[in-house]
Write a protein that holds these residues in place. Structure first.
Motif, PDB file in Angstrom:
ATOM      1  N   MET A 105     139.432   2.125  20.421  1.00  0.00           N
ATOM      2  CA  MET A 105     138.833   1.619  21.661  1.00  0.00           C
ATOM      3  C   MET A 105     138.014   0.364  21.368  1.00  0.00           C
ATOM      4  SD  MET A 105     137.691   4.978  23.837  1.00  0.00           S
ATOM      5  CE  MET A 105     136.693   3.984  24.928  1.00  0.00           C
ATOM      6  N   LYS A 106     137.286   0.397  20.270  1.00  0.00           N
ATOM      7  CA  LYS A 106     136.469  -0.756  19.899  1.00  0.00           C
ATOM      8  C   LYS A 106     137.370  -1.943  19.564  1.00  0.00           C
ATOM      9  CE  LYS A 106     132.497  -2.041  17.152  1.00  0.00           C
ATOM     10  NZ  LYS A 106     131.446  -1.600  16.260  1.00  0.00           N
ATOM     11  N   GLU A 107     138.451  -1.669  18.828  1.00  0.00           N
ATOM     12  CA  GLU A 107     139.408  -2.717  18.448  1.00  0.00           C
ATOM     13  C   GLU A 107     140.013  -3.381  19.684  1.00  0.00           C
ATOM     14  OE1 GLU A 107     143.827  -2.597  16.567  1.00  0.00           O
ATOM     15  OE2 GLU A 107     142.307  -1.446  15.488  1.00  0.00           O
ATOM     16  N   LEU A 108     140.309  -2.583  20.711  1.00  0.00           N
ATOM     17  CA  LEU A 108     140.890  -3.102  21.952  1.00  0.00           C
ATOM     18  C   LEU A 108     139.820  -3.564  22.945  1.00  0.00           C
ATOM     19  CD1 LEU A 108     143.710  -0.452  22.498  1.00  0.00           C
ATOM     20  CD2 LEU A 108     144.001  -2.826  21.772  1.00  0.00           C
ATOM     21  N   ASP A 109     138.544  -3.430  22.559  1.00  0.00           N
ATOM     22  CA  ASP A 109     137.408  -3.785  23.409  1.00  0.00           C
ATOM     23  C   ASP A 109     137.465  -3.008  24.726  1.00  0.00           C
ATOM     24  OD1 ASP A 109     135.010  -5.086  23.897  1.00  0.00           O
ATOM     25  OD2 ASP A 109     135.981  -6.775  24.907  1.00  0.00           O
ATOM     26  N   LEU A 110     137.691  -1.692  24.605  1.00  0.00           N
ATOM     27  CA  LEU A 110     137.790  -0.817  25.768  1.00  0.00           C
ATOM     28  C   LEU A 110     136.576   0.092  25.877  1.00  0.00           C
ATOM     29  CD1 LEU A 110     141.513   0.332  25.485  1.00  0.00           C
ATOM     30  CD2 LEU A 110     140.560  -1.289  27.140  1.00  0.00           C
ATOM     31  N   PHE A 111     136.215   0.374  27.114  1.00  0.00           N
ATOM     32  CA  PHE A 111     135.108   1.280  27.393  1.00  0.00           C
ATOM     33  C   PHE A 111     135.560   2.300  28.425  1.00  0.00           C
ATOM     34  CE2 PHE A 111     133.367  -2.739  26.039  1.00  0.00           C
ATOM     35  CZ  PHE A 111     132.436  -2.358  25.088  1.00  0.00           C
ATOM     36  N   GLU A 112     134.838   3.395  28.512  1.00  0.00           N
ATOM     37  CA  GLU A 112     135.164   4.420  29.496  1.00  0.00           C
ATOM     38  C   GLU A 112     135.245   3.790  30.883  1.00  0.00           C
ATOM     39  OE1 GLU A 112     133.652   8.784  31.033  1.00  0.00           O
ATOM     40  OE2 GLU A 112     132.685   7.852  29.323  1.00  0.00           O
ATOM     41  N   GLY A 113     136.320   4.111  31.610  1.00  0.00           N
ATOM     42  CA  GLY A 113     136.517   3.590  32.960  1.00  0.00           C
ATOM     43  C   GLY A 113     137.330   2.310  33.020  1.00  0.00           C
ATOM     44  N   ASP A 114     137.598   1.690  31.856  1.00  0.00           N
ATOM     45  CA  ASP A 114     138.424   0.481  31.839  1.00  0.00           C
ATOM     46  C   ASP A 114     139.871   0.836  32.181  1.00  0.00           C
ATOM     47  OD1 ASP A 114     136.306  -1.109  31.114  1.00  0.00           O
ATOM     48  OD2 ASP A 114     136.961  -1.415  29.044  1.00  0.00           O
ATOM     49  N   ASN A 115     140.587  -0.143  32.696  1.00  0.00           N
ATOM     50  CA  ASN A 115     142.003   0.038  33.003  1.00  0.00           C
ATOM     51  C   ASN A 115     142.848  -0.378  31.808  1.00  0.00           C
ATOM     52  OD1 ASN A 115     141.986   0.785  35.930  1.00  0.00           O
ATOM     53  ND2 ASN A 115     140.763  -1.063  35.974  1.00  0.00           N
ATOM     54  N   VAL A 116     143.941   0.344  31.601  1.00  0.00           N
ATOM     55  CA  VAL A 116     144.859   0.050  30.500  1.00  0.00           C
ATOM     56  C   VAL A 116     146.294   0.030  31.016  1.00  0.00           C
ATOM     57  CG1 VAL A 116     143.430   0.913  28.604  1.00  0.00           C
ATOM     58  CG2 VAL A 116     144.906   2.494  29.839  1.00  0.00           C
ATOM     59  N   LEU A 117     147.109  -0.772  30.343  1.00  0.00           N
ATOM     60  CA  LEU A 117     148.536  -0.813  30.590  1.00  0.00           C
ATOM     61  C   LEU A 117     149.177   0.065  29.529  1.00  0.00           C
ATOM     62  CD1 LEU A 117     150.984  -2.108  32.080  1.00  0.00           C
ATOM     63  CD2 LEU A 117     150.908  -3.913  30.349  1.00  0.00           C
ATOM     64  N   LEU A 118     150.011   1.010  29.957  1.00  0.00           N
ATOM     65  CA  LEU A 118     150.665   1.949  29.049  1.00  0.00           C
ATOM     66  C   LEU A 118     152.160   1.665  29.051  1.00  0.00           C
ATOM     67  CD1 LEU A 118     148.817   5.055  30.458  1.00  0.00           C
ATOM     68  CD2 LEU A 118     148.341   3.948  28.279  1.00  0.00           C
ATOM     69  N   LYS A 119     152.716   1.453  27.854  1.00  0.00           N
ATOM     70  CA  LYS A 119     154.149   1.200  27.721  1.00  0.00           C
ATOM     71  C   LYS A 119     154.763   2.298  26.871  1.00  0.00           C
ATOM     72  CE  LYS A 119     153.999  -3.762  28.355  1.00  0.00           C
ATOM     73  NZ  LYS A 119     154.468  -5.064  27.862  1.00  0.00           N
ATOM     74  N   GLY A 120     155.757   2.956  27.434  1.00  0.00           N
ATOM     75  CA  GLY A 120     156.413   4.039  26.738  1.00  0.00           C
ATOM     76  C   GLY A 120     157.877   3.752  26.505  1.00  0.00           C
ATOM     77  N   ARG A 121     158.668   4.802  26.516  1.00  0.00           N
ATOM     78  CA  ARG A 121     160.104   4.689  26.264  1.00  0.00           C
ATOM     79  C   ARG A 121     160.831   4.056  27.440  1.00  0.00           C
ATOM     80  NH1 ARG A 121     161.602  10.666  24.550  1.00  0.00           N
ATOM     81  NH2 ARG A 121     163.523   9.900  25.415  1.00  0.00           N
TER      82      ARG A 121
END
Length: 151
Positions: free
Chosen positions: A4-20
């Motif tokens: 999370m720190k590496e991606l500069d993310l905090f609780e409540g932040d939005n993320v893009l998820l890429k799967g199969r």
């Protein structure tokens, strides 16, 4: 925490998820202490929308700070799920599902909002999102339900 720190993310932040299968969706960061470094937990809804068929499938997580508030979202129910539903899909089901949640959605997402009157889940697909392929549904977002139920 390290990732999370590496991606500069905090609780409540939005993320893009890429799967199969090239599938992608958007979600919200909710840290869990019980997971090992590099592991994430996805709800069944997020797992399905990211193309992950089972627990343990790989998913790539990207910071999604540029997500915009949606202007309009077209959501249509699946025919079999909405067959016995006789209410107003937008007012009775979608507005309570999205109310005050600032919930992120992406085109092609399958969602399962609950009809608060009956407690029944109604399977729906996000067909269109404006202005981008994903957005935050806010109180100002128009929830469009015009169209035939999906087969």
């Amino acid at each position: 925490k390290k990732k999370m720190k590496e991606l500069d993310l905090f609780e409540g932040d939005n993320v893009l998820l890429k799967g199969r299968f090239g599938m992608q969706t958007v979600g919200v960061v909710m840290p869990e202490k019980k997971f090992k470094e590099g592991e994430v937990a996805l709800s069944p809804e997020l797992r399905r929308n990211a193309g992950c068929r089972r627990v343990g499938d790989a998913v790539k997580v990207y910071a999604c700070a540029d997500i915009k508030a949606g202007k309009r979202v077209l959501v249509l129910p699946f025919q079999d799920s909405a067959a016995a539903f006789d209410g107003d899909l937008a007012a009775d089901v979608l507005e309570p599902y999205f109310r005050d949640a600032h919930r992120p959605v992406a085109e092609g997402d399958i969602i399962w909002p609950t009809d608060e009157r009956t407690g029944r889940k109604i399977e729906c697909m996000v067909m269109e999102v404006e202005p981008d392929a994903y957005c935050l549904v806010t109180p100002e977002t128009v929830l469009d339900v015009e169209g035939e139920p999906l087969a």
